[in-house]
Design a protein around this motif. Structure first.
Motif, PDB file in Angstrom:
ATOM      1  N   PHE A   1     -12.877 152.676  89.112  1.00 10.80           N
ATOM      2  CA  PHE A   1     -12.866 151.224  88.911  1.00 10.80           C
ATOM      3  C   PHE A   1     -11.999 150.533  89.963  1.00 10.80           C
ATOM      4  O   PHE A   1     -12.379 149.489  90.506  1.00 10.80           O
ATOM      5  N   ASP A   2     -10.846 151.116  90.251  1.00 11.23           N
ATOM      6  CA  ASP A   2      -9.951 150.514  91.251  1.00 11.23           C
ATOM      7  C   ASP A   2     -10.633 150.415  92.607  1.00 11.23           C
ATOM      8  O   ASP A   2     -10.570 149.371  93.275  1.00 11.23           O
ATOM      9  N   HIS A   3     -11.299 151.484  93.015  1.00 11.24           N
ATOM     10  CA  HIS A   3     -11.979 151.487  94.317  1.00 11.24           C
ATOM     11  C   HIS A   3     -13.144 150.502  94.343  1.00 11.24           C
ATOM     12  O   HIS A   3     -13.525 150.018  95.417  1.00 11.24           O
ATOM     13  N   ALA A   4     -13.715 150.224  93.174  1.00  8.83           N
ATOM     14  CA  ALA A   4     -14.820 149.266  93.095  1.00  8.83           C
ATOM     15  C   ALA A   4     -14.333 147.843  92.864  1.00  8.83           C
ATOM     16  O   ALA A   4     -15.123 146.932  92.649  1.00  8.83           O
ATOM     17  N   ASN A   5     -13.006 147.656  92.917  1.00  6.59           N
ATOM     18  CA  ASN A   5     -12.399 146.327  92.750  1.00  6.59           C
ATOM     19  C   ASN A   5     -12.674 145.754  91.364  1.00  6.59           C
ATOM     20  O   ASN A   5     -12.948 144.567  91.204  1.00  6.59           O
ATOM     21  N   LEU A   6     -12.568 146.629  90.359  1.00  6.25           N
ATOM     22  CA  LEU A   6     -12.736 146.241  88.968  1.00  6.25           C
ATOM     23  C   LEU A   6     -11.455 146.568  88.203  1.00  6.25           C
ATOM     24  O   LEU A   6     -10.769 147.540  88.520  1.00  6.25           O
ATOM     25  N   LYS A   7     -11.164 145.784  87.200  1.00  5.15           N
ATOM     26  CA  LYS A   7      -9.990 146.033  86.374  1.00  5.15           C
ATOM     27  C   LYS A   7     -10.403 146.195  84.923  1.00  5.15           C
ATOM     28  O   LYS A   7     -11.384 145.608  84.460  1.00  5.15           O
ATOM     29  N   ILE A   8      -9.644 147.021  84.209  1.00  8.36           N
ATOM     30  CA  ILE A   8      -9.912 147.246  82.791  1.00  8.36           C
ATOM     31  C   ILE A   8      -9.317 146.097  81.994  1.00  8.36           C
ATOM     32  O   ILE A   8      -8.101 145.919  81.948  1.00  8.36           O
ATOM     33  N   ALA A   9     -10.201 145.306  81.383  1.00  7.56           N
ATOM     34  CA  ALA A   9      -9.753 144.164  80.585  1.00  7.56           C
ATOM     35  C   ALA A   9      -9.549 144.540  79.128  1.00  7.56           C
ATOM     36  O   ALA A   9      -8.923 143.806  78.369  1.00  7.56           O
ATOM     37  N   GLY A  10     -10.090 145.682  78.716  1.00  9.95           N
ATOM     38  CA  GLY A  10      -9.944 146.117  77.334  1.00  9.95           C
ATOM     39  C   GLY A  10     -10.591 147.471  77.125  1.00  9.95           C
ATOM     40  O   GLY A  10     -11.388 147.932  77.947  1.00  9.95           O
ATOM     41  N   GLU A  11     -10.226 148.138  76.031  1.00 11.81           N
ATOM     42  CA  GLU A  11     -10.814 149.409  75.641  1.00 11.81           C
ATOM     43  C   GLU A  11     -11.129 149.374  74.151  1.00 11.81           C
ATOM     44  O   GLU A  11     -10.346 148.857  73.361  1.00 11.81           O
ATOM     45  N   ILE A  12     -12.276 149.925  73.800  1.00 13.41           N
ATOM     46  CA  ILE A  12     -12.685 149.994  72.400  1.00 13.41           C
ATOM     47  C   ILE A  12     -12.995 151.452  72.069  1.00 13.41           C
ATOM     48  O   ILE A  12     -13.727 152.123  72.810  1.00 13.41           O
ATOM     49  N   LYS A  13     -12.440 151.940  70.972  1.00 11.00           N
ATOM     50  CA  LYS A  13     -12.718 153.290  70.492  1.00 11.00           C
ATOM     51  C   LYS A  13     -13.668 153.190  69.302  1.00 11.00           C
ATOM     52  O   LYS A  13     -13.260 152.841  68.202  1.00 11.00           O
ATOM     53  N   SER A  14     -14.942 153.492  69.517  1.00 14.98           N
ATOM     54  CA  SER A  14     -15.876 153.468  68.391  1.00 14.98           C
ATOM     55  C   SER A  14     -15.680 154.693  67.510  1.00 14.98           C
ATOM     56  O   SER A  14     -16.000 154.674  66.315  1.00 14.98           O
ATOM     57  N   THR A  15     -15.181 155.782  68.086  1.00  9.98           N
ATOM     58  CA  THR A  15     -14.728 156.966  67.357  1.00  9.98           C
ATOM     59  C   THR A  15     -13.569 157.533  68.178  1.00  9.98           C
ATOM     60  O   THR A  15     -13.333 157.083  69.305  1.00  9.98           O
ATOM     61  N   PRO A  16     -12.865 158.548  67.668  1.00  8.90           N
ATOM     62  CA  PRO A  16     -11.821 159.167  68.493  1.00  8.90           C
ATOM     63  C   PRO A  16     -12.363 159.863  69.739  1.00  8.90           C
ATOM     64  O   PRO A  16     -11.582 160.279  70.600  1.00  8.90           O
ATOM     65  N   PHE A  17     -13.695 159.951  69.853  1.00  8.50           N
ATOM     66  CA  PHE A  17     -14.300 160.720  70.938  1.00  8.50           C
ATOM     67  C   PHE A  17     -15.052 159.847  71.942  1.00  8.50           C
ATOM     68  O   PHE A  17     -15.509 160.352  72.968  1.00  8.50           O
TER      69      PHE A  17
ATOM     70  N   PHE B   1     -17.233 165.742  81.141  1.00 11.45           N
ATOM     71  CA  PHE B   1     -16.828 164.339  81.107  1.00 11.45           C
ATOM     72  C   PHE B   1     -15.766 164.093  82.179  1.00 11.45           C
ATOM     73  O   PHE B   1     -15.141 165.026  82.686  1.00 11.45           O
ATOM     74  N   HIS B   2     -15.553 162.833  82.510  1.00  9.48           N
ATOM     75  CA  HIS B   2     -14.504 162.461  83.455  1.00  9.48           C
ATOM     76  C   HIS B   2     -13.258 162.033  82.691  1.00  9.48           C
ATOM     77  O   HIS B   2     -13.345 161.463  81.596  1.00  9.48           O
ATOM     78  N   SER B   3     -12.102 162.278  83.284  1.00  7.67           N
ATOM     79  CA  SER B   3     -10.847 161.862  82.669  1.00  7.67           C
ATOM     80  C   SER B   3     -10.662 160.351  82.811  1.00  7.67           C
ATOM     81  O   SER B   3     -11.305 159.704  83.651  1.00  7.67           O
ATOM     82  N   LYS B   4      -9.771 159.810  82.006  1.00  7.34           N
ATOM     83  CA  LYS B   4      -9.485 158.381  82.113  1.00  7.34           C
ATOM     84  C   LYS B   4      -8.935 158.037  83.492  1.00  7.34           C
ATOM     85  O   LYS B   4      -9.274 156.993  84.066  1.00  7.34           O
ATOM     86  N   SER B   5      -8.116 158.913  84.053  1.00  6.33           N
ATOM     87  CA  SER B   5      -7.564 158.651  85.386  1.00  6.33           C
ATOM     88  C   SER B   5      -8.672 158.636  86.447  1.00  6.33           C
ATOM     89  O   SER B   5      -8.620 157.843  87.394  1.00  6.33           O
ATOM     90  N   THR B   6      -9.673 159.491  86.282  1.00  8.32           N
ATOM     91  CA  THR B   6     -10.807 159.484  87.218  1.00  8.32           C
ATOM     92  C   THR B   6     -11.584 158.184  87.116  1.00  8.32           C
ATOM     93  O   THR B   6     -11.944 157.579  88.129  1.00  8.32           O
ATOM     94  N   TRP B   7     -11.845 157.734  85.885  1.00  8.54           N
ATOM     95  CA  TRP B   7     -12.538 156.460  85.706  1.00  8.54           C
ATOM     96  C   TRP B   7     -11.723 155.316  86.285  1.00  8.54           C
ATOM     97  O   TRP B   7     -12.266 154.443  86.984  1.00  8.54           O
ATOM     98  N   LYS B   8     -10.423 155.327  86.032  1.00  9.84           N
ATOM     99  CA  LYS B   8      -9.583 154.245  86.537  1.00  9.84           C
ATOM    100  C   LYS B   8      -9.599 154.214  88.069  1.00  9.84           C
ATOM    101  O   LYS B   8      -9.656 153.148  88.675  1.00  9.84           O
ATOM    102  N   ARG B   9      -9.561 155.398  88.680  1.00 15.14           N
ATOM    103  CA  ARG B   9      -9.626 155.456  90.151  1.00 15.14           C
ATOM    104  C   ARG B   9     -10.963 154.897  90.648  1.00 15.14           C
ATOM    105  O   ARG B   9     -11.011 154.153  91.632  1.00 15.14           O
TER     106      ARG B   9
ATOM    107  N   THR C   1     -15.120 156.139  74.170  1.00 20.71           N
ATOM    108  CA  THR C   1     -14.383 154.972  74.661  1.00 20.71           C
ATOM    109  C   THR C   1     -15.331 154.035  75.381  1.00 20.71           C
ATOM    110  O   THR C   1     -16.166 154.476  76.173  1.00 20.71           O
ATOM    111  N   THR C   2     -15.211 152.750  75.093  1.00 10.85           N
ATOM    112  CA  THR C   2     -15.925 151.727  75.857  1.00 10.85           C
ATOM    113  C   THR C   2     -14.897 150.937  76.664  1.00 10.85           C
ATOM    114  O   THR C   2     -14.001 150.316  76.100  1.00 10.85           O
ATOM    115  N   PHE C   3     -15.030 151.013  77.993  1.00 12.87           N
ATOM    116  CA  PHE C   3     -14.188 150.217  78.880  1.00 12.87           C
ATOM    117  C   PHE C   3     -14.837 148.852  79.090  1.00 12.87           C
ATOM    118  O   PHE C   3     -16.051 148.772  79.363  1.00 12.87           O
ATOM    119  N   ILE C   4     -14.061 147.804  78.965  1.00 19.47           N
ATOM    120  CA  ILE C   4     -14.520 146.455  79.293  1.00 19.47           C
ATOM    121  C   ILE C   4     -13.913 146.088  80.646  1.00 19.47           C
ATOM    122  O   ILE C   4     -12.696 146.031  80.788  1.00 19.47           O
TER     123      ILE C   4
END
Length: 251
Positions: free
Chosen positions: A222-238, A212-220, A240-243
């Motif tokens: 998204f940043d390079h793709a000019n996208l911002k995280i508007a929200g996060e949903i945890k359907s379980t502790p394992f 899996f990728h780390s949250k920091s990897t995903w954030k990087r 994550t859905t990024f909005i």
């Protein structure tokens, strides 16, 4: 159209698609138990401890997977609450368990299904087995990660559910998300559902969590793709859905 998941469908698919890992682990355990009695007493204790650790690791990962994929509400897609009368893009990586569900939950949805799996670029054996076991849904479009065949601002929602982590190359992944940015409407949203390389998933999957990728990897990404995280949903502790939303004009 009625659709339901079988009781052990999730865990069954995990074992079916990754049987080589479990076979290697079981062979290793068998060898440890078979030859431990021939070892010096101090090494016998070490061998048995290692065998118990491997057994615990496998048992824990399977138990968590059963919870995530068979017992939780992951496939109820609760975060996608108003897809009726919306244009929705669902992008998968060779294995699509959600498009039929979306059509059941939202009978008025205008759904486009894409598959970016390329056996030369995405070489995981588990994906190849999943593709053989579950052929593409009939109206699925086979696409490339570097160019989605749609005009700008085509979709209200773009979805990548347990698929984008299969893009192992970071540059390819950034280009893919730039494409999602381009084809999603200015006021639209992109939903990315994934396991993360974090403490919870390490406890559950040990070294398997490094797939899996780390949250920091995903954030990087998204940043390079000019996208911002508007929200996060945890359907379980394992899981994550990024909005995601556009962070200005697409690039």
């Amino acid at each position: 159209m009625e659709l339901g998941r079988k009781r052990f469908q999730g865990i069954g698919n995990i074992i079916r698609f990754n049987w080589h890992f479990y076979l290697i682990a079981c062979l290793g355990l068998a060898l440890l138990f078979a030859f431990s009695s021939y070892l010096p007493a101090s090494l016998q204790t070490l061998a048995l401890s290692l065998a118990l650790l491997v057994t615990l690791t496998i048992t824990t990962s399977l138990a968590v997977s059963y919870y995530v994929y068979d017992l939780s509400d992951l496939y109820q897609l609760r975060w996608l609450s108003d897809a009726d009368d919306k244009t929705v893009l669902n992008v998968n990586a060779g294995f699509d368990e959600t498009s039929d569900l979306i059509r059941v939950y939202f009978p008025k949805v205008d759904l486009t299904i894409c598959d970016f799996y390329n056996e030369e670029q995405h070489t995981e054996p588990s994906i190849k087995r999943a593709r053989r076991a579950y052929p593409l849904i009939e109206d699925t479009l086979v696409v490339s990660t570097d160019r989605l065949p749609f005009s700008e601002d085509s979709f209200d929602y773009s979805l990548a559910i347990l698929s984008a982590h299969e893009i192992r190359n970071e540059k390819e992944r950034i280009v893919f998300f730039k494409e999602l940015n381009r084809v999603t409407k200015s006021e639209g949203q992109i939903y990315v559902t994934e396991h993360l390389r974090d403490f919870n998933n390490f406890l559950a999957y040990s070294i398997g969590s490094f797939h899996f990728h780390s949250k920091s990897t995903w954030k990087r990404t998204f940043d390079h793709a000019n996208l911002k995280i508007a929200g996060e949903i945890k359907s379980t502790p394992f899981i994550t859905t990024f909005i995601l939303k556009k962070n200005g004009a697409s690039v």
